[in-house]
Motif scaffolding. Structure first.
Motif, PDB file in Angstrom:
ATOM      1  N   UNK A 256      78.925 -67.676 -13.383  1.00  0.00           N
ATOM      2  CA  UNK A 256      78.680 -68.093 -12.008  1.00  0.00           C
ATOM      3  C   UNK A 256      79.689 -67.408 -11.116  1.00  0.00           C
ATOM      4  N   UNK A 257      80.898 -67.967 -11.097  1.00  0.00           N
ATOM      5  CA  UNK A 257      81.957 -67.432 -10.247  1.00  0.00           C
ATOM      6  C   UNK A 257      82.736 -66.281 -10.875  1.00  0.00           C
ATOM      7  N   UNK A 258      82.326 -65.836 -12.043  1.00  0.00           N
ATOM      8  CA  UNK A 258      82.948 -64.688 -12.709  1.00  0.00           C
ATOM      9  C   UNK A 258      84.374 -64.968 -13.190  1.00  0.00           C
ATOM     10  N   UNK A 259      84.722 -66.264 -13.335  1.00  0.00           N
ATOM     11  CA  UNK A 259      86.071 -66.592 -13.790  1.00  0.00           C
ATOM     12  C   UNK A 259      86.196 -66.440 -15.294  1.00  0.00           C
ATOM     13  N   UNK A 260      85.259 -67.066 -16.009  1.00  0.00           N
ATOM     14  CA  UNK A 260      85.310 -67.073 -17.464  1.00  0.00           C
ATOM     15  C   UNK A 260      85.229 -65.645 -18.009  1.00  0.00           C
ATOM     16  N   UNK A 261      84.253 -64.900 -17.548  1.00  0.00           N
ATOM     17  CA  UNK A 261      84.075 -63.549 -18.099  1.00  0.00           C
ATOM     18  C   UNK A 261      85.205 -62.621 -17.658  1.00  0.00           C
ATOM     19  N   UNK A 262      85.781 -62.881 -16.497  1.00  0.00           N
ATOM     20  CA  UNK A 262      86.922 -62.063 -16.071  1.00  0.00           C
ATOM     21  C   UNK A 262      88.101 -62.267 -17.031  1.00  0.00           C
ATOM     22  N   UNK A 263      88.244 -63.479 -17.545  1.00  0.00           N
ATOM     23  CA  UNK A 263      89.291 -63.730 -18.547  1.00  0.00           C
ATOM     24  C   UNK A 263      89.044 -62.867 -19.791  1.00  0.00           C
ATOM     25  N   UNK A 264      87.771 -62.669 -20.139  1.00  0.00           N
ATOM     26  CA  UNK A 264      87.435 -61.809 -21.281  1.00  0.00           C
ATOM     27  C   UNK A 264      87.796 -60.356 -21.004  1.00  0.00           C
ATOM     28  N   UNK A 265      87.558 -59.948 -19.778  1.00  0.00           N
ATOM     29  CA  UNK A 265      87.946 -58.592 -19.360  1.00  0.00           C
ATOM     30  C   UNK A 265      89.465 -58.412 -19.485  1.00  0.00           C
ATOM     31  N   UNK A 266      90.203 -59.437 -19.069  1.00  0.00           N
ATOM     32  CA  UNK A 266      91.669 -59.346 -19.164  1.00  0.00           C
ATOM     33  C   UNK A 266      92.112 -59.257 -20.626  1.00  0.00           C
ATOM     34  N   UNK A 267      91.466 -60.053 -21.487  1.00  0.00           N
ATOM     35  CA  UNK A 267      91.820 -60.001 -22.917  1.00  0.00           C
ATOM     36  C   UNK A 267      91.653 -58.570 -23.424  1.00  0.00           C
ATOM     37  N   UNK A 268      90.591 -57.918 -22.982  1.00  0.00           N
ATOM     38  CA  UNK A 268      90.342 -56.531 -23.376  1.00  0.00           C
ATOM     39  C   UNK A 268      91.445 -55.606 -22.851  1.00  0.00           C
ATOM     40  N   UNK A 269      91.821 -55.799 -21.609  1.00  0.00           N
ATOM     41  CA  UNK A 269      92.887 -54.979 -21.020  1.00  0.00           C
ATOM     42  C   UNK A 269      94.236 -55.223 -21.716  1.00  0.00           C
ATOM     43  N   UNK A 270      94.350 -56.401 -22.334  1.00  0.00           N
ATOM     44  CA  UNK A 270      95.608 -56.753 -22.992  1.00  0.00           C
ATOM     45  C   UNK A 270      95.653 -56.295 -24.447  1.00  0.00           C
ATOM     46  N   UNK A 271      94.614 -55.600 -24.879  1.00  0.00           N
ATOM     47  CA  UNK A 271      94.663 -55.002 -26.209  1.00  0.00           C
ATOM     48  C   UNK A 271      93.644 -55.529 -27.204  1.00  0.00           C
ATOM     49  N   UNK A 272      92.886 -56.565 -26.836  1.00  0.00           N
ATOM     50  CA  UNK A 272      91.870 -57.079 -27.763  1.00  0.00           C
ATOM     51  C   UNK A 272      90.690 -56.099 -27.797  1.00  0.00           C
ATOM     52  N   UNK A 273      90.259 -55.673 -28.990  1.00  0.00           N
ATOM     53  CA  UNK A 273      89.157 -54.708 -29.050  1.00  0.00           C
ATOM     54  C   UNK A 273      87.801 -55.353 -28.718  1.00  0.00           C
ATOM     55  N   UNK A 274      87.481 -55.412 -27.447  1.00  0.00           N
ATOM     56  CA  UNK A 274      86.212 -55.998 -26.989  1.00  0.00           C
ATOM     57  C   UNK A 274      85.248 -54.861 -26.686  1.00  0.00           C
ATOM     58  N   UNK A 275      84.103 -54.855 -27.379  1.00  0.00           N
ATOM     59  CA  UNK A 275      83.155 -53.762 -27.211  1.00  0.00           C
ATOM     60  C   UNK A 275      82.296 -53.941 -25.973  1.00  0.00           C
ATOM     61  N   UNK A 276      81.683 -55.106 -25.850  1.00  0.00           N
ATOM     62  CA  UNK A 276      80.774 -55.363 -24.731  1.00  0.00           C
ATOM     63  C   UNK A 276      81.082 -56.730 -24.128  1.00  0.00           C
ATOM     64  N   UNK A 277      81.013 -56.816 -22.807  1.00  0.00           N
ATOM     65  CA  UNK A 277      81.079 -58.116 -22.144  1.00  0.00           C
ATOM     66  C   UNK A 277      79.748 -58.287 -21.422  1.00  0.00           C
ATOM     67  N   UNK A 278      79.002 -59.299 -21.818  1.00  0.00           N
ATOM     68  CA  UNK A 278      77.650 -59.460 -21.287  1.00  0.00           C
ATOM     69  C   UNK A 278      77.631 -60.572 -20.244  1.00  0.00           C
ATOM     70  N   UNK A 279      77.264 -60.181 -19.027  1.00  0.00           N
ATOM     71  CA  UNK A 279      77.164 -61.123 -17.914  1.00  0.00           C
ATOM     72  C   UNK A 279      75.785 -61.771 -17.989  1.00  0.00           C
ATOM     73  N   UNK A 280      75.744 -63.084 -18.206  1.00  0.00           N
ATOM     74  CA  UNK A 280      74.466 -63.780 -18.317  1.00  0.00           C
ATOM     75  C   UNK A 280      74.283 -64.666 -17.092  1.00  0.00           C
TER      76      UNK A 280
END
Ligand SMILES: *Cc1c(COP(=O)(O)O)cnc(C)c1O
Length: 463
Positions: A256-280
């Motif tokens: 909705x407000x892009x808060x939750x998924x933005x946290x996932x983006x940050x995890x990726x920027x912090x070194x977690x190997x995240x391949x895809x983040x899917x906005x539903x």
């Protein structure tokens, strides 16, 4: 650690100030000046940690010594006292290499408890040290309100006022707020929609002269940095449980407000190997339109059966824009000004950067119900409508079947009986024991017009 505004013109703040400030003076949102970067080896060494221990190592660099380790530990411990699952965020498999991360075992049965239990205890600790009292003012389309109220109901130093759109939230959602009868909790039903509520809140923050001297507002909506920060943790937790960091992982997030998924983006920027983040998204699909067709324009709000994502504007998207435009606050200001007058369009460079990480999908109510039914038929898993949107989006957008995809289960199906009755057997959406008498409990709330002087009058009277 310093925090800077996405519009580049507000003073830099430390952690405590950023938590207490919410919206920056220039209209922007605070983000850390730089992010901690964890090595694969370091992340791998966290495999043995409990959820609470993991949270400590993930958030410590952001707090940067402003709260002593022992106190931070205590705040974190208290934040999960009200969770009813030993794993805090358990994983359940619902397809081949496909998982849901259950984020609804907190007191209000939705993922917002992760951020707001923490924020309540954090605020109380900061304010006790400063010998200060604050007024929390927030708007909710449903879940934020109850989670914020549960987070603050026992705070010594906080009074909380929560606005919800009158007759626009489910009975369960309303009652989770209005049956909390603590002296410091005030529920207000506004004759308007969620965006009207948000506008009333924004106006009140912009001019706080209606408050008595020494009183000040604090925001607990999803723009509050501490909320985003708390949500980063479960991305690491899920990845570690599924063989990370030596194995990449994808996430599908009902947004909705892009808060939750933005946290996932940050995890990726912090070194977690995240391949895809899917906005539903549901029919309120501004993010999906933006990503797919560079159409970031306001459409009329549609009331869906996934009401916690019924928004016209995704406030936290601004934080991503800031990164997409090389952290240039002037450009972000210009884009947001365009958007104020109808729509903004992203540069090809920015769009392509976003598409490197994010995919998106949109579901209408019928597709949501169909997904709830088919997931239940094939696995006996009862997904709430928001979660179902995440699962369907994962199935549509996954680029690699070999990479596990984790769908965020953001709420318990009992919170949304309107959808659940149409798609699930009744036994699957009963309220858990601690809420079983919710529909019989006494309620307290005030109904007001969509009008800021009426709101301010009510607040003054009750403070
Ligand atoms: C708030 C909420 C969402 C959307 O989360 P954002 O951080 O606003 O994107 C999704 N599902 C549920 C159940 C929610 O309460």
């Amino acid at each position: 650690m310093r925090y800077i505004s996405t519009r580049g013109k507000a003073p830099k703040l430390n952690f405590e100030q950023a938590v207490l400030t919410g919206l920056a003076a220039d209209g922007g949102l605070y983000v850390p000046e730089s992010l901690p970067l964890f090595s694969s080896k370091e992340i791998a060494s966290w495999q043995k940690l409990s959820y609470q221990e993991l949270m400590l190592v993930v958030v410590q660099p952001f707090v940067d010594g402003e709260i002593e380790e022992a106190e931070l530990k205590q705040i974190i411990a208290k934040s999960f006292d009200g969770f009813r699952h030993a794993a805090i965020a358990p994983l359940v498999q619902c397809g081949h290499n496909e998982w849901v991360l259950e984020l609804f075992h907190g007191p209000t049965l939705a993922f917002k408890d992760f951020a707001l239990q923490f924020l309540g205890h954090l605020l109380d600790a900061i304010l006790a040290r400063r010998k200060q009292k604050l007024v929390v003012l927030g708007a909710t389309s449903g879940d934020t309100g109850s989670a914020a109220i549960e987070g603050c109901r026992n705070c010594e130093n906080v009074d909380i006022f929560i606005l919800h759109p009158w007759q626009r939230v489910s009975d369960v959602q309303r009652r989770q707020m209005t049956t909390v009868l603590s002296d410091n909790v005030f529920n207000i039903a506004v004759k308007g929609n969620f965006d009207d509520c948000q506008n009333l809140v924004k106006k009140s923050f912009a001019d706080q002269s209606f408050l008595a001297d020494g009183r000040q507002l604090v925001a607990v909506n999803s723009i509050n940095w501490a909320r985003i920060m708390a949500q980063i943790v479960y991305y690491f937790y899920a990845a570690l449980a599924l063989g990370g960091p030596s194995r990449p992982i994808s996430f599908s997030v009902p947004t909705g407000n892009f808060g939750d998924i933005f946290a996932g983006y940050l995890a990726r920027q912090m070194g977690l190997p995240v391949e895809q983040l899917i906005i539903a998204t549901n029919q309120n699909d501004i993010l999906h339109r933006c990503l797919r067709a560079n159409d970031h324009s306001k459409h009329e709000l549609i009331h869906s059966i996934s009401p916690s994502m019924d928004i016209m504007v995704s406030s936290n998207f601004e934080r991503l824009l800031f990164d997409l435009y090389e952290r240039d606050g002037a450009v972000v200001s210009k884009l947001l000004a365009d958007f104020e007058s109808g729509s903004m369009s992203l540069s090809e460079a920015a769009l392509s950067k976003a598409r490197d990480v994010f995919s998106s999908s949109r579901l209408d109510d019928q597709q949501t119900l169909d997904t709830m039914r088919s997931v239940y038929d094939s696995t006996a898993y009862a997904a709430d409508p928001h979660t179902a949107i995440g699962i369907a989006a994962a199935r549509q957008c996954r680029s690699n079947q070999a990479t596990p995809v984790v769908c965020m289960a953001t709420a318990h199906p009992a919170k949304f009986p309107q959808a659940a009755t149409q798609a699930l057997p009744a036994s699957e959406y009963q309220l858990p024991a601690h809420l079983s008498d919710l529909l019989e409990r006494a309620e307290r709330y005030e109904v007001i017009e969509n009008n800021s002087s009426e709101l301010h009058e009510y607040m003054r009277k009750n403070l």
